[in-house]
Design a protein around this motif. Structure first.
Motif, PDB file in Angstrom:
ATOM      1  N   GLY A 113       0.779  -1.233   0.000  1.00  0.00           N
ATOM      2  CA  GLY A 113       0.000   0.000   0.000  1.00  0.00           C
ATOM      3  C   GLY A 113       0.804   1.272   0.000  1.00  0.00           C
ATOM      4  N   ALA A 114       2.100   1.160  -0.168  1.00  0.00           N
ATOM      5  CA  ALA A 114       2.917   2.372  -0.165  1.00  0.00           C
ATOM      6  C   ALA A 114       3.876   2.354  -1.344  1.00  0.00           C
ATOM      7  CB  ALA A 114       3.709   2.470   1.138  1.00  0.00           C
ATOM      8  N   ILE A 115       4.300   3.550  -1.758  1.00  0.00           N
ATOM      9  CA  ILE A 115       5.296   3.639  -2.821  1.00  0.00           C
ATOM     10  C   ILE A 115       6.679   3.503  -2.200  1.00  0.00           C
ATOM     11  CG2 ILE A 115       6.349   5.183  -4.511  1.00  0.00           C
ATOM     12  CD1 ILE A 115       3.605   6.191  -5.218  1.00  0.00           C
ATOM     13  N   VAL A 116       7.405   2.488  -2.658  1.00  0.00           N
ATOM     14  CA  VAL A 116       8.718   2.208  -2.091  1.00  0.00           C
ATOM     15  C   VAL A 116       9.810   2.896  -2.895  1.00  0.00           C
ATOM     16  CG1 VAL A 116      10.336   0.370  -1.474  1.00  0.00           C
ATOM     17  CG2 VAL A 116       7.881  -0.012  -1.240  1.00  0.00           C
ATOM     18  N   ASP A 117       9.579   2.969  -4.214  1.00  0.00           N
ATOM     19  CA  ASP A 117      10.570   3.612  -5.070  1.00  0.00           C
ATOM     20  C   ASP A 117       9.855   4.300  -6.231  1.00  0.00           C
ATOM     21  OD1 ASP A 117      12.970   4.452  -6.031  1.00  0.00           O
ATOM     22  OD2 ASP A 117      13.635   2.497  -6.781  1.00  0.00           O
ATOM     23  N   ASP A 118      10.393   5.429  -6.656  1.00  0.00           N
ATOM     24  CA  ASP A 118       9.809   6.182  -7.766  1.00  0.00           C
ATOM     25  C   ASP A 118      10.965   6.908  -8.445  1.00  0.00           C
ATOM     26  OD1 ASP A 118       8.612   7.937  -9.505  1.00  0.00           O
ATOM     27  OD2 ASP A 118       7.355   8.927  -8.010  1.00  0.00           O
ATOM     28  N   ARG A 158      14.785  -6.550  -1.998  1.00  0.00           N
ATOM     29  CA  ARG A 158      13.449  -7.073  -2.292  1.00  0.00           C
ATOM     30  C   ARG A 158      13.038  -6.728  -3.709  1.00  0.00           C
ATOM     31  NH1 ARG A 158      10.291  -8.173   2.376  1.00  0.00           N
ATOM     32  NH2 ARG A 158       8.418  -7.627   1.208  1.00  0.00           N
ATOM     33  N   ILE A 159      13.303  -5.478  -4.108  1.00  0.00           N
ATOM     34  CA  ILE A 159      12.971  -5.072  -5.474  1.00  0.00           C
ATOM     35  C   ILE A 159      13.799  -5.881  -6.474  1.00  0.00           C
ATOM     36  CG2 ILE A 159      13.010  -3.149  -7.118  1.00  0.00           C
ATOM     37  CD1 ILE A 159      12.360  -1.266  -4.844  1.00  0.00           C
ATOM     38  N   GLU A 160      15.047  -6.061  -6.149  1.00  0.00           N
ATOM     39  CA  GLU A 160      15.934  -6.816  -7.032  1.00  0.00           C
ATOM     40  C   GLU A 160      15.402  -8.245  -7.221  1.00  0.00           C
ATOM     41  OE1 GLU A 160      19.952  -6.363  -5.817  1.00  0.00           O
ATOM     42  OE2 GLU A 160      20.732  -6.958  -7.784  1.00  0.00           O
ATOM     43  N   ALA A 161      14.979  -8.848  -6.105  1.00  0.00           N
ATOM     44  CA  ALA A 161      14.448 -10.209  -6.170  1.00  0.00           C
ATOM     45  C   ALA A 161      13.162 -10.246  -6.991  1.00  0.00           C
ATOM     46  CB  ALA A 161      14.194 -10.725  -4.754  1.00  0.00           C
ATOM     47  N   PHE A 162      12.301  -9.235  -6.783  1.00  0.00           N
ATOM     48  CA  PHE A 162      11.041  -9.153  -7.533  1.00  0.00           C
ATOM     49  C   PHE A 162      11.322  -9.072  -9.028  1.00  0.00           C
ATOM     50  CE2 PHE A 162       7.796  -6.643  -9.669  1.00  0.00           C
ATOM     51  CZ  PHE A 162       6.631  -7.261  -9.275  1.00  0.00           C
ATOM     52  N   LEU A 163      12.262  -8.215  -9.398  1.00  0.00           N
ATOM     53  CA  LEU A 163      12.591  -8.038 -10.814  1.00  0.00           C
ATOM     54  C   LEU A 163      13.153  -9.318 -11.412  1.00  0.00           C
ATOM     55  CD1 LEU A 163      14.166  -4.462 -10.805  1.00  0.00           C
ATOM     56  CD2 LEU A 163      11.852  -5.151 -11.460  1.00  0.00           C
ATOM     57  N   ALA A 164      14.035  -9.959 -10.670  1.00  0.00           N
ATOM     58  CA  ALA A 164      14.652 -11.190 -11.179  1.00  0.00           C
ATOM     59  C   ALA A 164      13.587 -12.253 -11.417  1.00  0.00           C
ATOM     60  CB  ALA A 164      15.686 -11.689 -10.171  1.00  0.00           C
ATOM     61  N   ARG A 165      12.677 -12.372 -10.458  1.00  0.00           N
ATOM     62  CA  ARG A 165      11.628 -13.388 -10.559  1.00  0.00           C
ATOM     63  C   ARG A 165      10.771 -13.128 -11.798  1.00  0.00           C
ATOM     64  NH1 ARG A 165      10.189 -12.780  -5.560  1.00  0.00           N
ATOM     65  NH2 ARG A 165       8.262 -11.628  -5.932  1.00  0.00           N
ATOM     66  N   HIS A 166      10.386 -11.864 -12.011  1.00  0.00           N
ATOM     67  CA  HIS A 166       9.493 -11.561 -13.129  1.00  0.00           C
ATOM     68  C   HIS A 166      10.195 -11.621 -14.472  1.00  0.00           C
ATOM     69  CE1 HIS A 166       5.527 -10.495 -11.499  1.00  0.00           C
ATOM     70  NE2 HIS A 166       6.224 -10.516 -10.381  1.00  0.00           N
ATOM     71  N   ARG A 167      11.458 -11.291 -14.505  1.00  0.00           N
ATOM     72  CA  ARG A 167      12.205 -11.401 -15.771  1.00  0.00           C
ATOM     73  C   ARG A 167      12.226 -12.839 -16.227  1.00  0.00           C
ATOM     74  NH1 ARG A 167      16.028  -6.986 -14.506  1.00  0.00           N
ATOM     75  NH2 ARG A 167      15.363  -5.287 -15.870  1.00  0.00           N
ATOM     76  N   ASN A 168      12.366 -13.763 -15.246  1.00  0.00           N
ATOM     77  CA  ASN A 168      12.435 -15.179 -15.613  1.00  0.00           C
ATOM     78  C   ASN A 168      11.081 -15.692 -16.083  1.00  0.00           C
ATOM     79  OD1 ASN A 168      15.053 -15.165 -14.901  1.00  0.00           O
ATOM     80  ND2 ASN A 168      14.738 -16.010 -12.853  1.00  0.00           N
ATOM     81  N   GLU A 169      10.025 -15.219 -15.405  1.00  0.00           N
ATOM     82  CA  GLU A 169       8.687 -15.695 -15.728  1.00  0.00           C
ATOM     83  C   GLU A 169       8.267 -15.312 -17.131  1.00  0.00           C
ATOM     84  OE1 GLU A 169       5.841 -14.346 -12.922  1.00  0.00           O
ATOM     85  OE2 GLU A 169       6.718 -15.587 -11.334  1.00  0.00           O
ATOM     86  N   ARG A 170       8.469 -14.041 -17.462  1.00  0.00           N
ATOM     87  CA  ARG A 170       7.943 -13.538 -18.724  1.00  0.00           C
ATOM     88  C   ARG A 170       8.983 -12.682 -19.412  1.00  0.00           C
ATOM     89  NH1 ARG A 170       1.865 -11.303 -18.830  1.00  0.00           N
ATOM     90  NH2 ARG A 170       0.835 -13.294 -18.937  1.00  0.00           N
ATOM     91  N   SER A 171       9.776 -13.330 -20.207  1.00  0.00           N
ATOM     92  CA  SER A 171      10.748 -12.529 -20.939  1.00  0.00           C
ATOM     93  C   SER A 171      10.432 -12.567 -22.413  1.00  0.00           C
ATOM     94  CB  SER A 171      12.152 -13.062 -20.667  1.00  0.00           C
ATOM     95  OG  SER A 171      12.167 -14.451 -20.851  1.00  0.00           O
ATOM     96  N   SER A 172       9.446 -13.389 -22.751  1.00  0.00           N
ATOM     97  CA  SER A 172       9.193 -13.687 -24.160  1.00  0.00           C
ATOM     98  C   SER A 172       8.332 -12.655 -24.874  1.00  0.00           C
ATOM     99  CB  SER A 172       8.481 -15.023 -24.241  1.00  0.00           C
ATOM    100  OG  SER A 172       7.335 -14.968 -23.426  1.00  0.00           O
TER     101      SER A 172
END
Lengths: 267, 232
Positions: free
Chosen positions: A232-237, A251-265
């Protein structure tokens, strides 16, 4: 009120926004400014309040505290004697015209053809003549590449085509800011690309866009700024290049890594 | 039986037509009542919601025959008794059998129609209202242009069903002397003493009328859905 470090005027300013659903806070102290011509992507884990934030902007979800200013005008409330009171439906509707929304599940009017979907707002809300509205509709359909579907009913179109009509419907109102609520989340993977390419094209036209998305690669590629939300809050902008170049925390780094792997296509 | 049917078919048919006319009038009234009470039940204002709920609870609870007696025998007599000229002008016309029957059936069916229309509005995905608002429509305009046109299509089959229920219910109007199909059958039975034949023929007329109505409603239903479904 005008930020001093930019040339373009503010289309949207969110100040100290707060919102609870039945006592559970979903947004707290959210501050965000979008200038004309900017494309801002909002990313973050599910349940972080991204969609609620977006829907607060056009007041489809009323907020509890703070302020939302569209072109400097307060959305949803009127100030009387220093207190905020709910605004009338008519005023809220009028201010909504400066926003356009693209829905996750398209939300096209099922009983109307593509053309009728597009001219509904211009004719019955803006009061344009049918001819003028049809002209706008044709231009918008050309932009989204669906000129040949003008007389189809939405149910006959693929998800990607329906979403492009959804974008065209928003464009026909000529809003000052386009709000995208996870526009590709309900699409089959092979249809995501056509929608993203239309959005990329709008970016090229310097439209003002606020995009809630899970397409991290697309955000990296198209957004001027990336907003990361959590609980519910903005962590980075920050500008997209900085945001992705040097993630603010682990945490952001982990989030990005996870999503890059999921959908890079998809792009 | 065939000879009997041939003799009285004309009389029965006139009775059926009167019953159908009564049904159309009552359905029109019920639809208007249903539309407004349904909107009241879905209103943002609590007192409107409460009033709508009370209407449904009350008139779904009163048996149509009781309502018919109240309207036809009760109200005009009461107005005359009170002697208030306004009440007499308002309620006096209800000593007309057809008018009384139309009102009683409208009010009764209005309660069911309310629930049909309310459920149809709620059956429509919420995003239709939101999309309409997102292009700047007020709540009322969105209702009129986007929500109701789609909801009433959903409501059409159950509304047709309600029409059939009203049609059969018009047989009750025989008790206040409306010469609809049931009344015709009673008169024939009384005159010929052929009770079984008289009422079998009435039953046949009702069944045929209902089958015709069902067929018509299916055809219209298909037309209404043209284009809005995937496939075909």
């Amino acid at each position: 009120m005008v930020a001093d470090d930019v040339r373009y005027p503010e289309v949207l300013r969110i100040e100290a926004l707060g919102k609870s659903f039945k006592g559970t806070p979903v947004l707290s102290n959210v501050n965000l400014t979008v200038h004309r011509g900017e494309t801002v992507a909002i990313i973050g884990p599910s349940g972080s309040g991204k969609t609620t934030l977006l829907r607060s902007v056009n007041f489809l979800t009323p907020y509890d505290s703070g302020k939302i200013l569209l072109n400097g005008r307060l959305m949803g409330y009127v100030e009387r004697g220093g207190r905020l009171q709910p605004d009338t439906d008519a005023n809220i509707s009028r201010l909504r015209r400066s926003t356009g929304m693209v829905f996750q599940r398209f939300a096209l009017f099922q009983h109307r053809t593509v053309l009728q979907n597009l001219i509904e707002g211009p004719v019955h809300v803006l009061g344009l003549s049918r001819e003028l509205a049809c002209e706008r509709a044709r231009t918008a359909l050309k932009t989204v590449g669906l000129s040949d579907k003008i007389d189809q009913y939405p149910a006959r179109l693929s998800g990607g085509q329906q979403q492009r009509v959804g974008i065209a419907r928003a464009l026909c109102m000529e809003p000052d800011i386009l709000l995208f609520d996870e526009p590709t989340s309900a699409l089959d993977p092979e249809l995501v690309g056509e929608v993203l390419s239309v959005m990329r094209q709008l970016r090229g036209q310097n439209r003002t866009m606020l995009i809630v998305t899970h397409e991290i690669g697309f955000a990296a590629d198209v957004a001027d700024r990336v907003v990361f939300m959590e609980a519910g809050a903005i962590v980075d902008d920050r500008p997209a290049r900085e945001f992705f170049g040097k993630p603010k925390n682990a945490r952001i780094e982990a989030f990005l890594a996870r999503h890059r792997n999921e959908r890079s296509s998809s792009i | 039986m065939i000879e009997f049917a041939a003799t009285y078919a004309g009389l029965y048919f006139r009775g059926l037509l009167l019953g159908l006319g009564l049904t159309v009038a009552a359905m029109a009234g019920a639809f208007l009542i249903g539309l407004f009470v349904a909107l009241a039940r879905l209103s943002q204002r609590r007192w409107l919601r409460a009033a709508g709920g009370a209407y449904v609870a009350l008139f779904r609870g009163i048996p149509p025959l009781v309502l018919l007696y109240l309207v036809y025998f009760g109200l005009p007599a009461w107005a005359a008794q009170v002697g208030n000229p306004f009440l007499i002008a308002l309620l006096g016309p209800l000593d007309n059998r057809l008018l009384a029957a139309t009102l009683a059936f409208s009010v009764n069916a209005g309660a069911y129609t309310t629930e049909i229309i309310r459920a149809s509005i709620q059956a429509l995905p919420a995003d239709q209202m939101e999309a309409a608002k997102s292009i700047g429509m007020t709540h009322g305009l969105a209702m009129r242009r986007i929500v109701l046109p789609q909801s009433l299509r959903i409501a059409f089959p159950p509304l047709c069903n309600e029409f059939i229920v009203i049609l059969k219910g018009t047989s009750l109007a025989s008790v206040i002397g409306v010469t609809e199909l049931m009344r015709s059958a009673q008169m024939v039975a009384a005159a010929t003493f052929l009770n079984l034949q008289a009422y079998i023929l009435a039953a046949v007329f009702y069944v045929v009328a209902v089958i015709v109505l069902q067929t018509l409603s299916s055809i219209i239903e298909l037309k209404l859905l043209a284009g809005t479904r995937t496939g075909d």
